[in-house]
Design a protein around this motif. Structure first.
Motif, mmCIF file in Angstrom:
data_model
loop_
_atom_site.group_PDB
_atom_site.id
_atom_site.type_symbol
_atom_site.label_atom_id
_atom_site.label_comp_id
_atom_site.label_asym_id
_atom_site.label_seq_id
_atom_site.Cartn_x
_atom_site.Cartn_y
_atom_site.Cartn_z
ATOM 1 N N SER A 55 0.830 -1.204 0.000
ATOM 2 C CA SER A 55 0.000 0.000 0.000
ATOM 3 C C SER A 55 0.867 1.258 0.000
ATOM 4 O O SER A 55 0.576 2.228 -0.702
ATOM 5 C CB SER A 55 -0.950 -0.001 1.199
ATOM 6 N N MET A 56 1.936 1.231 0.776
ATOM 7 C CA MET A 56 2.868 2.367 0.789
ATOM 8 C C MET A 56 3.469 2.577 -0.605
ATOM 9 O O MET A 56 3.509 3.695 -1.121
ATOM 10 C CB MET A 56 4.006 2.134 1.789
ATOM 11 N N ALA A 57 3.929 1.479 -1.225
ATOM 12 C CA ALA A 57 4.572 1.578 -2.540
ATOM 13 C C ALA A 57 3.603 2.115 -3.589
ATOM 14 O O ALA A 57 3.979 2.942 -4.423
ATOM 15 C CB ALA A 57 5.109 0.205 -2.956
ATOM 16 N N ARG A 58 2.360 1.678 -3.530
ATOM 17 C CA ARG A 58 1.376 2.132 -4.516
ATOM 18 C C ARG A 58 1.010 3.606 -4.316
ATOM 19 O O ARG A 58 0.498 4.245 -5.240
ATOM 20 C CB ARG A 58 0.148 1.240 -4.468
ATOM 21 N N ALA A 59 1.273 4.140 -3.155
ATOM 22 C CA ALA A 59 0.995 5.557 -2.885
ATOM 23 C C ALA A 59 2.118 6.471 -3.374
ATOM 24 O O ALA A 59 1.968 7.689 -3.380
ATOM 25 C CB ALA A 59 0.789 5.769 -1.384
ATOM 26 N N ASP A 60 3.231 5.872 -3.798
ATOM 27 C CA ASP A 60 4.382 6.663 -4.243
ATOM 28 C C ASP A 60 4.137 7.208 -5.647
ATOM 29 O O ASP A 60 4.262 6.505 -6.627
ATOM 30 C CB ASP A 60 5.645 5.807 -4.210
ATOM 31 N N ASN A 61 3.798 8.480 -5.700
ATOM 32 C CA ASN A 61 3.560 9.136 -6.986
ATOM 33 C C ASN A 61 4.670 10.134 -7.313
ATOM 34 O O ASN A 61 4.477 11.059 -8.084
ATOM 35 C CB ASN A 61 2.194 9.827 -6.988
ATOM 36 N N GLY A 62 5.811 9.948 -6.683
ATOM 37 C CA GLY A 62 6.940 10.842 -6.917
ATOM 38 C C GLY A 62 7.180 11.821 -5.788
ATOM 39 O O GLY A 62 8.268 12.341 -5.621
ATOM 40 N N ASP A 63 6.152 12.089 -5.015
ATOM 41 C CA ASP A 63 6.257 12.995 -3.864
ATOM 42 C C ASP A 63 5.840 12.201 -2.628
ATOM 43 O O ASP A 63 4.851 12.514 -1.982
ATOM 44 C CB ASP A 63 5.347 14.203 -4.084
#
Length: 136
Positions: A55-63
C-alpha cells in the motif's frame, strides 16, 4: 532483510536507522522502489508487513511521504489481513485516521481505502493464478 537492485541487506538497515525511519518488519524504499521484508518471520507476519508496504509503494507518486500515507496503508492492510484470515496488526493507541473529518470526507476516504484493498487483492489473485490454465 532481503531486497534487490544491488541493495545489501545490512547496509540498508543501517541506512534506514541512521535516517531515523521506522523499519519494523518491512519497509518500502522510495529511493530504490523496493519493498524490503525482515527475514525469518512467520507467514502471517510476512503477509501483514507486505500488505502494509505494498500500500505504501502504490501511494508513491513521486512525492512520497511515509507519514502522510501511514493511516491509509494501515487501513488497507487491515482489510487485506481480515479477508485472508490473518490477524491484523494492532493499531497504536493514538491511531485516529479520521479525527476531525466530516462525514463526506470520511466516506470518500473509506471508498479510496476499499478500492485500494480491492486493487491489491486483484493483483495478488492474478499473480497466484496458474500460468497455463490449459495444462494438465
Amino acid at each position: 532483510l532481503s531486497g534487490d537492485e544491488g541493495i545489501e541487506a545490512g547496509t540498508l538497515v543501517d541506512a534506514v536507522s541512521e535516517k531515523g525511519r521506522y523499519l519494523g518488519t518491512g519497509f518500502y524504499s522510495p529511493e530504490s522502489k523496493a519493498i524490503l521484508i525482515r527475514q525469518g518471520m512467520e507467514g502471517n507476519d510476512i503477509f501483514r508487513a507486505l500488505s502494509y508496504e505494498i500500500s505504501m509503494a502504490r501511494a508513491d507518486n513521486g512525492d512520497f511521504s511515509r507519514e502522510a500515507n501511514a493511516n491509509k496503508a494501515y487501513c488497507v492492510s487491515y482489510i487485506l489481513c481480515k479477508r485472508s484470515g490473518v490477524e491484523p496488526q494492532k493499531a497504536d493507541s493514538g491511531f485516529k485516521p479520521f479525527d476531525g473529518s466530516d462525514t463526506k470526507t470520511i466516506r470518500a476516504e473509506l471508498g479510496k481505502i476499499r478500492d485500494e484493498a480491492n486493487n491489491i487483492s486483484s493483483v495478488i489473485e492474478k499473480a497466484l493464478e496458474p500460468k497455463d490454465k490449459g495444462a494438465r
